[in-house]
Design a protein around this motif. Sequence first.
Motif, mmCIF file in Angstrom:
data_model
loop_
_atom_site.group_PDB
_atom_site.id
_atom_site.type_symbol
_atom_site.label_atom_id
_atom_site.label_comp_id
_atom_site.label_asym_id
_atom_site.label_seq_id
_atom_site.Cartn_x
_atom_site.Cartn_y
_atom_site.Cartn_z
ATOM 1 N N PRO A 183 0.794 -1.226 0.000
ATOM 2 C CA PRO A 183 0.000 0.000 0.000
ATOM 3 C C PRO A 183 0.829 1.279 0.000
ATOM 4 O O PRO A 183 0.260 2.370 -0.191
ATOM 5 C CB PRO A 183 -0.832 -0.113 1.280
ATOM 6 N N VAL A 184 2.137 1.187 0.210
ATOM 7 C CA VAL A 184 2.950 2.406 0.217
ATOM 8 C C VAL A 184 2.929 3.063 -1.157
ATOM 9 O O VAL A 184 2.671 4.265 -1.287
ATOM 10 C CB VAL A 184 4.384 2.086 0.668
ATOM 11 N N TRP A 185 3.176 2.293 -2.209
ATOM 12 C CA TRP A 185 3.214 2.820 -3.584
ATOM 13 C C TRP A 185 2.719 1.798 -4.599
ATOM 14 O O TRP A 185 1.996 2.133 -5.545
ATOM 15 C CB TRP A 185 4.633 3.245 -3.925
ATOM 16 N N GLU A 186 3.064 0.526 -4.388
ATOM 17 C CA GLU A 186 2.823 -0.512 -5.385
ATOM 18 C C GLU A 186 1.343 -0.698 -5.703
ATOM 19 O O GLU A 186 0.959 -0.849 -6.873
ATOM 20 C CB GLU A 186 3.420 -1.822 -4.880
ATOM 21 N N PHE A 187 0.495 -0.695 -4.686
ATOM 22 C CA PHE A 187 -0.926 -0.951 -4.907
ATOM 23 C C PHE A 187 -1.552 0.079 -5.844
ATOM 24 O O PHE A 187 -2.325 -0.258 -6.739
ATOM 25 C CB PHE A 187 -1.682 -0.950 -3.579
ATOM 26 N N ALA A 188 -1.259 1.353 -5.616
ATOM 27 C CA ALA A 188 -1.847 2.399 -6.457
ATOM 28 C C ALA A 188 -1.372 2.277 -7.895
ATOM 29 O O ALA A 188 -2.147 2.500 -8.843
ATOM 30 C CB ALA A 188 -1.508 3.773 -5.903
ATOM 31 N N THR A 189 -0.101 1.925 -8.077
ATOM 32 C CA THR A 189 0.435 1.747 -9.424
ATOM 33 C C THR A 189 -0.269 0.607 -10.130
ATOM 34 O O THR A 189 -0.679 0.719 -11.298
ATOM 35 C CB THR A 189 1.948 1.466 -9.348
ATOM 36 N N ASP A 190 -0.432 -0.502 -9.430
ATOM 37 C CA ASP A 190 -1.110 -1.664 -10.002
ATOM 38 C C ASP A 190 -2.552 -1.334 -10.381
ATOM 39 O O ASP A 190 -2.989 -1.585 -11.506
ATOM 40 C CB ASP A 190 -1.089 -2.818 -9.000
ATOM 41 N N CYS A 191 -3.302 -0.765 -9.449
ATOM 42 C CA CYS A 191 -4.740 -0.604 -9.660
ATOM 43 C C CYS A 191 -5.050 0.514 -10.651
ATOM 44 O O CYS A 191 -5.997 0.393 -11.446
ATOM 45 C CB CYS A 191 -5.435 -0.346 -8.329
ATOM 46 N N SER A 192 -4.275 1.578 -10.640
ATOM 47 C CA SER A 192 -4.518 2.641 -11.616
ATOM 48 C C SER A 192 -4.237 2.127 -13.030
ATOM 49 O O SER A 192 -4.953 2.478 -13.980
ATOM 50 C CB SER A 192 -3.667 3.877 -11.309
ATOM 51 N N ALA A 193 -3.216 1.276 -13.168
ATOM 52 C CA ALA A 193 -2.936 0.685 -14.482
ATOM 53 C C ALA A 193 -4.091 -0.209 -14.925
ATOM 54 O O ALA A 193 -4.500 -0.184 -16.096
ATOM 55 C CB ALA A 193 -1.634 -0.109 -14.435
ATOM 56 N N SER A 194 -4.652 -0.984 -13.993
ATOM 57 C CA SER A 194 -5.788 -1.844 -14.339
ATOM 58 C C SER A 194 -6.990 -1.013 -14.763
ATOM 59 O O SER A 194 -7.700 -1.367 -15.715
ATOM 60 C CB SER A 194 -6.159 -2.734 -13.150
ATOM 61 N N ALA A 195 -7.244 0.089 -14.068
ATOM 62 C CA ALA A 195 -8.367 0.960 -14.432
ATOM 63 C C ALA A 195 -8.151 1.598 -15.795
ATOM 64 O O ALA A 195 -9.084 1.676 -16.613
ATOM 65 C CB ALA A 195 -8.553 2.035 -13.361
ATOM 66 N N LEU A 196 -6.932 2.052 -16.072
ATOM 67 C CA LEU A 196 -6.647 2.658 -17.369
ATOM 68 C C LEU A 196 -6.749 1.636 -18.493
ATOM 69 O O LEU A 196 -7.165 1.973 -19.615
ATOM 70 C CB LEU A 196 -5.263 3.309 -17.359
ATOM 71 N N ARG A 197 -6.383 0.399 -18.218
ATOM 72 C CA ARG A 197 -6.558 -0.656 -19.220
ATOM 73 C C ARG A 197 -8.039 -0.821 -19.572
ATOM 74 O O ARG A 197 -8.385 -0.999 -20.746
ATOM 75 C CB ARG A 197 -5.991 -1.985 -18.702
ATOM 76 N N ILE A 199 -10.379 1.464 -19.435
ATOM 77 C CA ILE A 199 -10.818 2.618 -20.223
ATOM 78 C C ILE A 199 -10.284 2.542 -21.649
ATOM 79 O O ILE A 199 -11.034 2.643 -22.626
ATOM 80 C CB ILE A 199 -10.371 3.928 -19.553
ATOM 81 N N THR A 200 -8.963 2.358 -21.790
ATOM 82 C CA THR A 200 -8.345 2.440 -23.116
ATOM 83 C C THR A 200 -8.666 1.240 -23.993
ATOM 84 O O THR A 200 -8.505 1.309 -25.219
ATOM 85 C CB THR A 200 -6.820 2.613 -22.991
ATOM 86 N N SER A 201 -9.132 0.152 -23.391
ATOM 87 C CA SER A 201 -9.539 -1.012 -24.194
ATOM 88 C C SER A 201 -10.858 -0.793 -24.911
ATOM 89 O O SER A 201 -11.254 -1.599 -25.760
ATOM 90 C CB SER A 201 -9.671 -2.246 -23.293
ATOM 91 N N GLY A 202 -11.569 0.272 -24.557
ATOM 92 C CA GLY A 202 -12.887 0.506 -25.119
ATOM 93 C C GLY A 202 -13.989 -0.246 -24.391
ATOM 94 O O GLY A 202 -15.130 -0.298 -24.858
ATOM 95 N N LEU A 203 -13.669 -0.792 -23.221
ATOM 96 C CA LEU A 203 -14.655 -1.574 -22.469
ATOM 97 C C LEU A 203 -15.930 -0.782 -22.224
ATOM 98 O O LEU A 203 -17.038 -1.312 -22.363
ATOM 99 C CB LEU A 203 -14.059 -2.019 -21.132
ATOM 100 N N PHE A 204 -15.788 0.502 -21.883
ATOM 101 C CA PHE A 204 -16.965 1.292 -21.513
ATOM 102 C C PHE A 204 -17.725 1.827 -22.719
ATOM 103 O O PHE A 204 -18.834 2.341 -22.567
ATOM 104 C CB PHE A 204 -16.563 2.411 -20.559
ATOM 105 N N ASP A 205 -17.148 1.699 -23.924
ATOM 106 C CA ASP A 205 -17.940 1.914 -25.133
ATOM 107 C C ASP A 205 -18.819 0.696 -25.398
ATOM 108 O O ASP A 205 -19.958 0.830 -25.856
ATOM 109 C CB ASP A 205 -17.018 2.169 -26.330
ATOM 110 N N ARG A 206 -18.293 -0.470 -25.109
ATOM 111 C CA ARG A 206 -19.063 -1.707 -25.299
ATOM 112 C C ARG A 206 -20.041 -1.958 -24.153
ATOM 113 O O ARG A 206 -21.072 -2.597 -24.338
ATOM 114 C CB ARG A 206 -18.110 -2.898 -25.425
ATOM 115 N N HIS A 207 -19.678 -1.468 -22.960
ATOM 116 C CA HIS A 207 -20.508 -1.674 -21.767
ATOM 117 C C HIS A 207 -20.710 -0.326 -21.069
ATOM 118 O O HIS A 207 -20.178 -0.095 -19.979
ATOM 119 C CB HIS A 207 -19.833 -2.666 -20.813
#
Length: 328
Positions: A183-197, A199-207
């Motif tokens: 939780p110091v730094w790694e968690f935010a890096t991991d989860c923000s990357a997952s969220a951006l994936r 968005i940029t995959s177009g998931l929310f255009d399809r869903h």
Amino acid sequence: MPAKIALEEHFAIPEYNRVRPAFLGEPLWHEVQRRITDFTEFRLPEMDRYGISYAVVSLTSPGVQGETDAGRAVARAQRANDALAEAVAEHPDRFGGLAAVALQDVGAAVAELTRAVVNLGFHGVLVNSWTDSPMGPAHLDEDRFAPFWDRIEELGVPVYLHPRQLPATQRGAMDGRPELAGPVWEFATDCSASALRLITSGLFDRHPAARVILGHLGEGLPYDIWRIENRMRLAADRCELDLPLTEYLRRNFYVTTSGHFCAASLQAAIATMGADRVMFSVDYPYESMEQGATWFETLDLDETTRTAISAENASRLLSLKQTEGTTR
């Protein structure tokens, strides 16, 4: 002071409460280990003490996402959901649940999501970022998970996207610096990357009706999204989306205050996403109810914003029914 709903509060079944994570110091691990399986000795009295009327509870990270064997992951997800349902049934006016699902087997995950929401009455599902598999990390934006997102839209429930440690092949930036783990730094890096994936995959255009919750005031994205969007316009590799990145953050995402008790960060989240997209949470037992509640209650917020963040936004998102300071 309005009663508060907390959305990122954790529990564990014995299988996930035996080994101390390397990033947790021994004193904190001792407290977490004895509190995370409890609902009534510590948790409820502290909720009463700090004005938390309702807690939405979920399996601790990495949970079943950390299993490489699909059969074991499916069995443990079912076991965790049954255990949580039993605890919720003891105090249905104080606790709700988010399901664990084993995405190692997409069909089983869809079936378990349906069972947890329809039969057990859970409010949604929590996924710990990426999922282990014999072939390596599997990310929620991949095409194989389309049936999961189809069912999320059909059920009308949110996905809480929770962090975990980065895949082993991606942890090189921390070589020699173990203090940055978890939780110091790694968690935010991991989860923000997952969220951006997502968005940029177009998931929310399809869903377009899919809704995702991020903890820790958005894992840095409300602060960083302007630059991400601005530079992506000029990038050599761009994705074709229906909307600007910021609009997906405002339309498809919510954030909670879990474990990020900073007024400046809260204001950034409100400014970027709107006060109707921010919700109170603690991240118990990894964080302190006293610290989270005291911080929130002393914030300089107008009462409309305070009430929205403390409970109204969560009630609306999760279709909760509030009566006389409690939530069902």
